[in-house]
Enzyme design. Structure first.
Site, short mmCIF file in Angstrom:
data_model
loop_
_atom_site.label_atom_id
_atom_site.label_comp_id
_atom_site.label_asym_id
_atom_site.label_seq_id
_atom_site.Cartn_x
_atom_site.Cartn_y
_atom_site.Cartn_z
N ASP A 1 44.02 37.86 31.23
CA ASP A 1 43.93 38.28 32.63
C ASP A 1 43.14 39.58 32.75
O ASP A 1 43.65 40.67 32.50
CB ASP A 1 45.33 38.49 33.21
N TYR B 1 38.71 46.38 35.96
CA TYR B 1 39.18 46.87 34.67
C TYR B 1 38.03 47.29 33.76
O TYR B 1 38.26 47.92 32.73
CB TYR B 1 40.01 45.80 33.93
N LYS C 1 38.75 39.08 38.70
CA LYS C 1 39.13 39.30 40.10
C LYS C 1 38.01 40.00 40.85
O LYS C 1 37.32 40.85 40.28
CB LYS C 1 40.41 40.15 40.18
N HIS D 1 41.41 40.48 44.44
CA HIS D 1 42.31 41.46 43.83
C HIS D 1 43.33 42.05 44.80
O HIS D 1 44.46 42.33 44.42
CB HIS D 1 41.49 42.59 43.20
#
Length: 282
Positions: free
Chosen positions: A50, A55, A80, A113
């Site tokens: 994930d 990120y 996302k 997100h």
């Protein structure tokens, strides 16, 4: 049924694809270690990663797949659309950027997100996701951190011809944030529910009920929490960069919490340990 789960077990998505029931989360995993720890997770049997554009480690975690000796098709890879990428054009670009960074032809799942950008932005992002799915750039699509009002807005749009379907809903979920009404809304429609922060960021290790169950089952408090999530029917996404913890988080398939102990972990509390965009009214 729950006791027969293994790390190879999957849930079926509305899209027809299968999603492994245990994911490896890489939130805030630094780029200099992301590839290495993801390889470690994959070697331990995880087949679900994930990640997210926000990120900044899509490249590294995707590279870990081949480095672990696996084919791209062996691993369920998520990204996302970030809050700054909301709206049709921005989301189209975000999807292309993520594909390029991950050096992949497709993602197994792309989520929005968070429900930012206002109604126009949210629906524009969904339109971009649907088009990407139709083009084969993503197999399943969904949302993260959407409140029921956001979900109903999207459902109305879909039913009015907007296209697509919500395959996955991802939320902070644990015994102190059960989100009963929201989970019921999703499950009623066949949406798979993912749980991030299933370990409550290690903030609840001293809870008497967790310590009691840890001793009873001979498992760590983290393992009890992951098992709770699995038995609730969620897809937990525990995150760690410590090899021993990554291994520990996967060793949750040799025990089962009984009904009474599941009930002990049921609370009416609403205590997020992370952000909570579900309450966004924009």
């Amino acid at each position: 049924m729950a006791g027969k789960l293994t790390i190879q077990s999957t849930q079926r998505l509305l899209s027809g694809y299968q999603i492994p029931i245990l994911g490896y989360g890489v939130y805030q995993t630094p780029t200099d270690v992301a590839e290495q720890v993801t390889v470690e997770a994959l070697k331990l049997g995880y087949r679900h990663i994930d990640s997210a554009a926000a990120y900044n480690n899509e490249k590294e975690v995707s590279a870990a797949i081949s480095k672990a000796g696996l084919a791209r098709s062996d691993v369920f890879l998520t990204t996302k659309i970030p809050p700054k990428g909301m709206g049709y054009e921005a989301s189209k670009q975000s999807i292309e950027d993520s594909l390029k960074k991950a050096n992949t032809d497709y993602f197994d799942l792309i989520l929005i997100h968070a429900p930012f950008g206002g109604k126009e932005g949210r629906l524009g992002s969904w339109r971009a996701l649907v088009e990407a799915q139709q083009a084969g750039k993503v197999r399943s699509i969904g949302v993260s951190n959407y409140g029921i009002h956001h979900l109903e807005e999207l459902e109305t749009y879909i039913k009015s011809g907007g296209g697509g379907q919500i395959d996955v809903g991802q939320y902070e979920l644990h015994p102190w944030l059960g989100r009963g009404e929201l989970v019921e809304w999703l499950k009623k429609r066949g949406v798979v529910v993912q749980a991030y922060c299933p370990l409550v960021r290690n903030q609840r290790g001293e809870e008497p009920v967790l310590k009691e169950l840890s001793e009873k089952y001979g498992k760590t408090t983290a393992q009890v929490l992951i098992r709770w999530s699995l038995q609730k029917g969620f897809v937990p996404l525990p995150k760690s960069v410590t090899p021993s913890r990554i291994k520990e988080n996967a060793e949750v398939f040799d025990f089962e919490l009984d009904e009474a102990d599941m009930a002990k972990l049921t609370t009416d509390k609403y205590e997020p340990c992370a952000w909570d965009p579900t309450v966004n009214e924009d």
